[in-house]
Design a protein around this motif. Structure first.
Motif, PDB file in Angstrom:
ATOM      1  N   LYS A  25       5.607   3.656  -0.199  1.00 34.82           N
ATOM      2  CA  LYS A  25       6.727   4.281   0.499  1.00 34.82           C
ATOM      3  C   LYS A  25       7.416   5.247  -0.482  1.00 34.82           C
ATOM      4  O   LYS A  25       8.557   5.020  -0.908  1.00 34.82           O
ATOM      5  CB  LYS A  25       7.694   3.217   1.014  1.00 34.82           C
ATOM      6  CG  LYS A  25       7.069   2.279   2.054  1.00 34.82           C
ATOM      7  CD  LYS A  25       8.072   1.271   2.578  1.00 34.82           C
ATOM      8  CE  LYS A  25       7.434   0.302   3.559  1.00 34.82           C
ATOM      9  NZ  LYS A  25       6.968   0.960   4.783  1.00 34.82           N
ATOM     10  N   LEU A  66       9.089  -0.460  -3.347  1.00 34.08           N
ATOM     11  CA  LEU A  66       8.770   0.628  -2.411  1.00 34.08           C
ATOM     12  C   LEU A  66       7.520   1.377  -2.865  1.00 34.08           C
ATOM     13  O   LEU A  66       6.675   1.749  -2.045  1.00 34.08           O
ATOM     14  CB  LEU A  66       9.956   1.599  -2.300  1.00 34.08           C
ATOM     15  CG  LEU A  66      11.168   1.116  -1.510  1.00 34.08           C
ATOM     16  CD1 LEU A  66      12.329   2.090  -1.673  1.00 34.08           C
ATOM     17  CD2 LEU A  66      10.828   0.944  -0.038  1.00 34.08           C
ATOM     18  N   GLN A  81       4.406  -0.404  -2.030  1.00 32.33           N
ATOM     19  CA  GLN A  81       4.121  -0.340  -0.598  1.00 32.33           C
ATOM     20  C   GLN A  81       3.774   1.080  -0.146  1.00 32.33           C
ATOM     21  O   GLN A  81       3.677   1.348   1.052  1.00 32.33           O
ATOM     22  CB  GLN A  81       5.343  -0.840   0.191  1.00 32.33           C
ATOM     23  CG  GLN A  81       5.769  -2.251  -0.141  1.00 32.33           C
ATOM     24  CD  GLN A  81       4.687  -3.263   0.119  1.00 32.33           C
ATOM     25  OE1 GLN A  81       4.201  -3.390   1.226  1.00 32.33           O
ATOM     26  NE2 GLN A  81       4.277  -3.985  -0.915  1.00 32.33           N
ATOM     27  N   GLN A 140      10.653   7.078   0.782  1.00 30.71           N
ATOM     28  CA  GLN A 140      11.828   6.212   0.726  1.00 30.71           C
ATOM     29  C   GLN A 140      12.313   6.038  -0.706  1.00 30.71           C
ATOM     30  O   GLN A 140      13.518   6.015  -0.971  1.00 30.71           O
ATOM     31  CB  GLN A 140      11.516   4.851   1.353  1.00 30.71           C
ATOM     32  CG  GLN A 140      11.338   4.882   2.862  1.00 30.71           C
ATOM     33  CD  GLN A 140       9.907   5.177   3.286  1.00 30.71           C
ATOM     34  OE1 GLN A 140       9.162   5.838   2.566  1.00 30.71           O
ATOM     35  NE2 GLN A 140       9.517   4.700   4.453  1.00 30.71           N
TER      36      GLN A 140
END
Length: 201
Positions: free
Chosen positions: A152, A147, A150, A155
């Motif tokens: 993110k 994550l 990416q 998240q």
């Protein structure tokens, strides 16, 4: 030139926002950890809290030995974009399964051949439940790392918060309300880490 400056400004704002979110996430997790520790001590007493600490130490120690820093390797390879993210996730799944079977197998072999004194009064079923947390530790660490690659961050932070909230909620249910004692605490950690692992995936 103006576009470059604007892009750098946006990146700077994003970095500040993600840094602040991560800081407050870590702060919140520490608060939950203290609350969980206090509740465990109050509900189980010093002896019960000590048994819980030993049981949680088992998968934690195996995780420390067995993760092999693979999430750092994944971070590098994913950022290069040489293979699809789905390919990496498949590789990770096989790694987690293999390393879990290997480590838990060695632990149980050691347990049956030379039962350690510090867990001699703990039932095997509770030990197995604690060892069952190991693959979830690996999933959370590795998929949170993915994550992060990416970008993110929200998240990733959500996974960490869910882990702490899940543990506290489960302890309230199984230990405070249902009076399940030490097995209830271990079951609470098992459920919390299972939920967080699924969320990370």
């Amino acid at each position: 030139m103006g576009q470059v400056i604007e892009r750098e400004k946006i990146l700077g704002l994003n970095f500040a926002e993600f840094a602040a979110q991560t800081f407050f996430t870590l702060l919140l997790i520490q608060v939950f950890s203290v609350v969980i520790s206090i509740m465990t001590a109050r509900l189980l007493g010093p002896e019960g809290k000590g048994i819980v600490a030993v049981l949680i130490l088992c998968p934690t120690l195996l995780f420390t030995i067995g993760h092999l820093s693979i999430y750092r390797v994944l971070t590098t390879h994913i950022s290069l974009g040489k293979r699809s993210l789905r390919d990496y996730c498949g590789t990770v799944a096989f790694f987690i399964l293999g390393i879990t079977v290997l480590l838990v197998g060695f632990f149980l072999l050691f347990y049956f051949l030379c039962p350690p004194l510090f867990i001699k009064n703990i039932g095997l079923s509770v030990i197995l439940l604690a060892l069952g947390i190991l693959p979830f530790f690996l999933m959370i660490q590795i998929f949170s790392s993915i994550l992060q690659t990416q970008e993110k961050i929200r998240q990733m932070n959500a996974v960490s918060i869910a882990q702490s909230v899940g543990a506290l909620t489960s302890i309230i249910i199984f230990v405070f309300l249902l009076h399940q004692g030490v097995p209830g605490v271990i079951l609470s950690y098992f459920i919390a880490n299972l939920f967080s692992a699924l969320l990370a995936i």
